[in-house]
Design a protein around this motif. Structure first.
Motif, short mmCIF file in Angstrom:
data_model
loop_
_atom_site.label_atom_id
_atom_site.label_comp_id
_atom_site.label_asym_id
_atom_site.label_seq_id
_atom_site.Cartn_x
_atom_site.Cartn_y
_atom_site.Cartn_z
N ALA A 202 43.01 40.25 -10.19
CA ALA A 202 41.89 39.33 -10.42
C ALA A 202 40.79 39.62 -9.41
CB ALA A 202 42.33 37.88 -10.32
N GLY A 203 39.57 39.26 -9.78
CA GLY A 203 38.43 39.38 -8.88
C GLY A 203 37.57 38.15 -8.99
N THR A 204 36.86 37.81 -7.91
CA THR A 204 36.03 36.60 -7.91
C THR A 204 34.65 36.90 -7.35
OG1 THR A 204 36.58 35.81 -5.68
CG2 THR A 204 38.13 35.28 -7.45
N VAL A 205 33.67 36.16 -7.85
CA VAL A 205 32.31 36.21 -7.34
C VAL A 205 31.82 34.77 -7.21
CG1 VAL A 205 29.93 36.94 -7.77
CG2 VAL A 205 31.82 38.44 -8.41
N THR A 206 31.19 34.46 -6.09
CA THR A 206 30.61 33.13 -5.90
C THR A 206 29.20 33.28 -5.35
OG1 THR A 206 31.64 32.97 -3.71
CG2 THR A 206 32.79 31.91 -5.55
N THR A 207 28.33 32.34 -5.70
CA THR A 207 26.95 32.37 -5.23
C THR A 207 26.32 31.00 -5.37
OG1 THR A 207 24.80 33.49 -5.44
CG2 THR A 207 26.00 33.02 -7.47
N ASN A 208 25.25 30.78 -4.63
CA ASN A 208 24.44 29.57 -4.78
C ASN A 208 23.13 29.85 -5.50
OD1 ASN A 208 26.07 27.56 -3.48
ND2 ASN A 208 25.57 28.49 -1.52
N ASP A 209 22.88 31.11 -5.80
CA ASP A 209 21.63 31.54 -6.42
C ASP A 209 21.72 31.41 -7.94
OD1 ASP A 209 19.60 33.23 -7.63
OD2 ASP A 209 19.24 34.04 -5.63
N PRO A 210 20.93 30.55 -8.57
CA PRO A 210 21.04 30.37 -10.02
C PRO A 210 20.69 31.62 -10.81
CG PRO A 210 19.14 29.17 -9.14
CD PRO A 210 19.93 29.64 -7.97
N ALA A 211 19.76 32.42 -10.32
CA ALA A 211 19.40 33.66 -11.04
C ALA A 211 20.55 34.66 -10.99
CB ALA A 211 18.14 34.26 -10.44
N LEU A 212 21.19 34.78 -9.83
CA LEU A 212 22.35 35.66 -9.73
C LEU A 212 23.50 35.14 -10.59
CD1 LEU A 212 22.44 36.53 -5.90
CD2 LEU A 212 21.75 38.01 -7.79
N ALA A 213 23.69 33.83 -10.59
CA ALA A 213 24.74 33.24 -11.40
C ALA A 213 24.54 33.58 -12.88
CB ALA A 213 24.78 31.72 -11.21
N GLU A 214 23.30 33.53 -13.33
CA GLU A 214 23.01 33.87 -14.72
C GLU A 214 23.34 35.33 -15.00
OE1 GLU A 214 19.17 33.77 -17.81
OE2 GLU A 214 19.07 32.75 -15.87
N ALA A 215 23.05 36.19 -14.03
CA ALA A 215 23.35 37.62 -14.19
C ALA A 215 24.85 37.87 -14.23
CB ALA A 215 22.71 38.42 -13.06
N TYR A 216 25.63 37.15 -13.41
CA TYR A 216 27.08 37.36 -13.39
C TYR A 216 27.73 36.81 -14.66
CZ TYR A 216 26.00 38.23 -8.49
OH TYR A 216 25.44 38.71 -7.32
N ALA A 217 27.19 35.70 -15.18
CA ALA A 217 27.69 35.19 -16.46
C ALA A 217 27.41 36.19 -17.57
CB ALA A 217 27.02 33.85 -16.77
N LEU A 218 26.25 36.85 -17.52
CA LEU A 218 25.94 37.88 -18.49
C LEU A 218 26.89 39.07 -18.35
CD1 LEU A 218 24.14 39.17 -20.67
CD2 LEU A 218 22.65 40.00 -18.82
N ALA A 219 27.21 39.44 -17.12
CA ALA A 219 28.14 40.54 -16.89
C ALA A 219 29.50 40.22 -17.49
CB ALA A 219 28.28 40.81 -15.39
N GLN A 220 29.94 38.98 -17.36
CA GLN A 220 31.20 38.59 -17.99
C GLN A 220 31.14 38.76 -19.50
OE1 GLN A 220 31.80 34.52 -16.51
NE2 GLN A 220 33.54 35.24 -15.31
N LYS A 221 30.08 38.25 -20.08
CA LYS A 221 29.99 38.24 -21.54
C LYS A 221 29.68 39.62 -22.12
CE LYS A 221 28.23 35.26 -25.22
NZ LYS A 221 27.41 34.06 -25.52
N ALA A 222 28.83 40.37 -21.45
CA ALA A 222 28.40 41.67 -21.98
C ALA A 222 29.40 42.78 -21.67
CB ALA A 222 27.03 42.03 -21.42
#
Length: 377
Positions: A202-222
């Motif tokens: 497993a791997g994890t990513v955490t952030t407080n930056d909403p723009a980065l969060a949007e990019a990581y959610a896209l990485a998951q989905k794409a």
């Protein structure tokens, strides 16, 4: 809430009163025919069990957003997915071999460049160019355990508009909290301490930056490298004992470090803060312990192979952070993707051994190391 409590007080099944949350295995979810809207639609995009884990991860790191991936390298790849053609990343010369492989083999095809720096603590304004968009740091570094001053690095990088990504696998949020020190994103191989039993990736990513969060959610989905519901559930359960496990592992490691430093058959012992008084001071200011990984070299004339073969408890295998002790040779195992020149620049000799200390009885571990050293003479 202290982290020991946060690790245990995870989400519950409030509908039925179960103290352990359920596992939602569905790959697809029913939508409202009128609005075609719902909290969940398809497992790759999101899943209730993975969402529970991601909330736990965010809570532990003091983050607004958490993301769970199928492996630590999938998480690292997601962090690098925010880069654009022409961007440069600064990394420590002593970096995990899988990260080195990604930078060395994948970056060129994406129009990215990576620059490996002997000592990130020595970076100055002159090391940054308009192309420098990220500094990716491990502190302690793998496997030399070198320390980087995160506060100084964040101030320097942000002055030049670069993000700071911290691989916090060795420390976990129990011992070090990079987001609170100003880092933009934290990545971990949850295969290691968070899971803790050498039985899931497993791997994890955490952030407080909403723009980065949007990019990581896209990485998951794409890109699709998401953690399954079953493994998400297992990781939630494993995290509950993380502080207890790490406390025992670190206590064992500290005693082994002290023992090996006094042993005539061992020449060098690396542990966070061992490189210099300055690094020891920095580590003490940004972490609450040294963790449970150490590296060492045998004295000249000792047979490394005989030493490893004589060990009864530490298993000769890659990885770290499990309840069982593991020992490896980074030059040919965890860092085999690096060229000999790169390993030399990073301070990784062919004789360096890395020990991940488990929760076994400390007397048994020390006795085992002593008899193996005797066998190697």
């Amino acid at each position: 809430m202290h982290i020991q409590t946060a690790a245990v007080q995870t989400l519950r099944d409030h509908e039925h009163g179960a103290v352990v949350p359920p596992v939602h295995l569905a790959s697809t979810f029913e939508l409202d025919a009128a609005t075609e809207d719902a909290a969940y639609a398809y497992q790759r995009g999101s899943n209730p069990t993975r969402a529970q884990l991601e909330q736990v991860l965010a809570t532990l790191d003091g983050a607004e957003h958490g993301f769970a991936f199928a492996t630590g390298m999938a998480a690292t790849a997601a962090v690098f997915s925010t880069l654009q053609v022409g961007d440069q990343v600064l990394l420590p010369a002593s970096v995990y071999g899988g990260t080195f492989r990604f930078v060395d083999k994948v970056f060129p095809s994406r129009g990215l460049t990576g620059r490996f720096v002997d000592d990130l603590g020595a970076l100055t304004d002159a090391d940054f160019t308009p192309a420098t968009k990220m500094v990716f740091v491990e502190t302690p570094a793998n496997p030399t355990l070198r320390i980087t001053d995160l506060r100084r690095l964040v101030e320097l990088a942000h002055r030049h508009g670069a993000l700071v990504a911290v691989d916090n696998t060795f420390m976990t949020p129990v011992l070090q909290r990079p987001l609170e020190l100003g880092a933009d994103v934290v990545v971990q191989s949850a295969t290691k301490y968070l899971a803790g039993h050498s039985d899931l990736l497993a791997g994890t990513v955490t952030t407080n930056d909403p723009a980065l969060a949007e990019a990581y959610a896209l990485a998951q989905k794409a890109q699709g490298g998401v953690l399954s519901p079953s493994d998400s559930f297992r990781l939630i359960q494993a995290i509950k004992t993380l502080p207890l496990r790490l406390d025992r592992q670190q206590a064992n490691a500290e005693q082994i470090v002290a023992h090996l430093r006094e042993h005539d058959d061992v020449t060098t012992v690396f542990y966070p803060g061992s490189h210099s008084e300055d690094e020891a001071r920095i580590h003490a200011s940004q972490a609450t312990g040294g963790g449970a990984v150490l590296s060492f070299e045998l004295a000249k004339g000792l047979d490394r192979v005989r030493f490893i073969q004589a060990l009864r408890y530490p298993v000769y295998a890659v990885s770290l952070g499990g309840v069982e002790s593991l020992i490896c040779r980074p030059a040919t195992m965890t860092h085999e993707a690096m060229t000999p020149q790169a390993r030399a620049a990073a301070g990784i000799s062919d004789e360096l051994l890395r020990l991940s200390v488990g929760i076994e009885n400390i007397d048994d571990l020390i006795e085992d190391l002593d008899q193996a050293l005797a066998a190697a003479r």
